[in-house]
Write a protein that holds these residues in place. Structure first.
Motif, PDB file in Angstrom:
ATOM      1  N   LEU A  89       0.814  -1.208   0.000  1.00  0.00           N
ATOM      2  CA  LEU A  89       0.000   0.000   0.000  1.00  0.00           C
ATOM      3  C   LEU A  89       0.849   1.261   0.000  1.00  0.00           C
ATOM      4  CD1 LEU A  89      -2.709   1.497   0.265  1.00  0.00           C
ATOM      5  CD2 LEU A  89      -2.643   1.027   2.728  1.00  0.00           C
ATOM      6  N   VAL A  90       1.974   1.239   0.735  1.00  0.00           N
ATOM      7  CA  VAL A  90       2.816   2.439   0.828  1.00  0.00           C
ATOM      8  C   VAL A  90       4.191   2.255   0.201  1.00  0.00           C
ATOM      9  CG1 VAL A  90       1.637   3.360   2.847  1.00  0.00           C
ATOM     10  CG2 VAL A  90       3.558   1.806   3.168  1.00  0.00           C
ATOM     11  N   VAL A 103       4.581   4.760  -5.328  1.00  0.00           N
ATOM     12  CA  VAL A 103       4.491   3.504  -4.575  1.00  0.00           C
ATOM     13  C   VAL A 103       4.747   2.313  -5.498  1.00  0.00           C
ATOM     14  CG1 VAL A 103       2.867   1.949  -3.408  1.00  0.00           C
ATOM     15  CG2 VAL A 103       3.006   4.346  -2.734  1.00  0.00           C
ATOM     16  N   ALA A 136      -4.683   0.503  -2.613  1.00  0.00           N
ATOM     17  CA  ALA A 136      -3.983   1.697  -3.091  1.00  0.00           C
ATOM     18  C   ALA A 136      -4.669   2.276  -4.321  1.00  0.00           C
ATOM     19  CB  ALA A 136      -2.528   1.354  -3.404  1.00  0.00           C
ATOM     20  N   ILE A 179      -2.435   7.827   0.954  1.00  0.00           N
ATOM     21  CA  ILE A 179      -1.148   7.127   0.868  1.00  0.00           C
ATOM     22  C   ILE A 179      -0.045   7.987   1.479  1.00  0.00           C
ATOM     23  CG2 ILE A 179       0.576   6.180  -0.714  1.00  0.00           C
ATOM     24  CD1 ILE A 179      -1.712   5.538  -2.649  1.00  0.00           C
TER      25      ILE A 179
END
Length: 266
Positions: A20-21, A189, A236, A244
């Motif tokens: 996600l990050v 990301v 995401a 984010i």
């Protein structure tokens, strides 16, 4: 069997958050492994090197799965992803040779303070144009060569920091791509995940040759991370860019505080 299931579930959580990050998840796995699975709390690992090697294998499978998911979403900027990834390798090798010069309490406090400050800076600017840019509004072909060159240089620095601190480079790479190079958060990301895949593969090879990987927990957490990364990439894609950035800024502040604490306790 119970430990395998617990590590598989942990892998799902770590994989989701990591994808996600764009940070891989090693920041979460290493302290958990050291606290619960090393003496006196556990006996799965007998050394910090085994913890790092096993965690890095999970990070690799997470990054592989995340890269596949983001590639399907067409969010990886391949024009820069490969040169950025290759640039981290010599930086990591250099960092491994001079890491003892940067292991003192002063460096931990300084870098921790810098990381916490940058995390706070990201949060304060999370409503700005760069932090809220949609991936659909970004034209990769518009990126000038000067910024690509700057990104390669920064990637060399990221690889260096990753090596001397033992952390994934995404926690530094993603903010650089968003605020310095002008990438939308989702593209940053996704590209960071690709870079992490390459650097983790090199690291896993080295740890495997040194017999630093405990394969049962590595496979358990790695398999969970494969599923988790797919979930994280999906979240995401459906998230607002600011979410984010805010999430990553929180991670940076927490990591910075952890490094400050480590420096004070040395």
């Amino acid at each position: 069997m119970i430990e395998f299931i617990e590590l598989f579930i942990l892998g799902i959580g770590v994989g989701s958050f990591g994808a996600l990050v764009g940070i891989g998840g090693g920041l979460i796995m290493v302290p958990l492994f050291m606290y619960f699975l090393m003496p006196p709390s556990g006996s799965t690992f007998s050394s910090v090197q085994q913890v790092v090697g096993t965690s890095l294998f999970g990070v690799l499978l997470n990054a592989l799965s995340g890269t596949y998911a983001y590639f399907r979403q067409q969010r990886i900027m391949l024009k820069v992803a490969l040169p950025f990834a290759l640039a981290t390798i010599p930086g990591a090798f250099l960092g491994s040779y001079v890491s003892t010069w940067f292991s003192g309490s002063g460096f931990s406090i300084f870098f921790g303070s810098t990381l916490a400050f940058l995390g706070a800076f990201m949060y304060w600017n999370s409503r700005g144009k760069k932090a809220t840019m949609s991936a659909d509004d970004f034209d990769p072909m518009s990126l000038p060569k000067s910024k690509i060159a700057l990104g390669v240089f920064c990637s060399l620095f990221v690889g260096f920091l990753s090596s001397i601190l033992g952390i994934g480079g995404g926690v530094v790479h993603v903010p650089i791509m968003v605020f310095l190079l002008g990438f939308p958060p989702l593209v940053a990301v996704a590209t960071s995940t690709f870079v992490l895949m390459v650097s983790a593969a090199v690291g896993v090879l080295g740890h495997a040759l040194l017999d630093h990987i405990v394969w049962a927990p590595a496979i358990a957490v790695g398999c969970g991370a494969i599923f988790g990364a797919q979930l994280g990439a999906k979240i995401a894609r459906q998230s607002k860019p600011r979410f984010i950035v805010v999430l990553l800024s929180v991670v940076m502040v927490l990591l910075g505080l952890q490094l400050i604490y480590k420096g004070v306790m040395l």
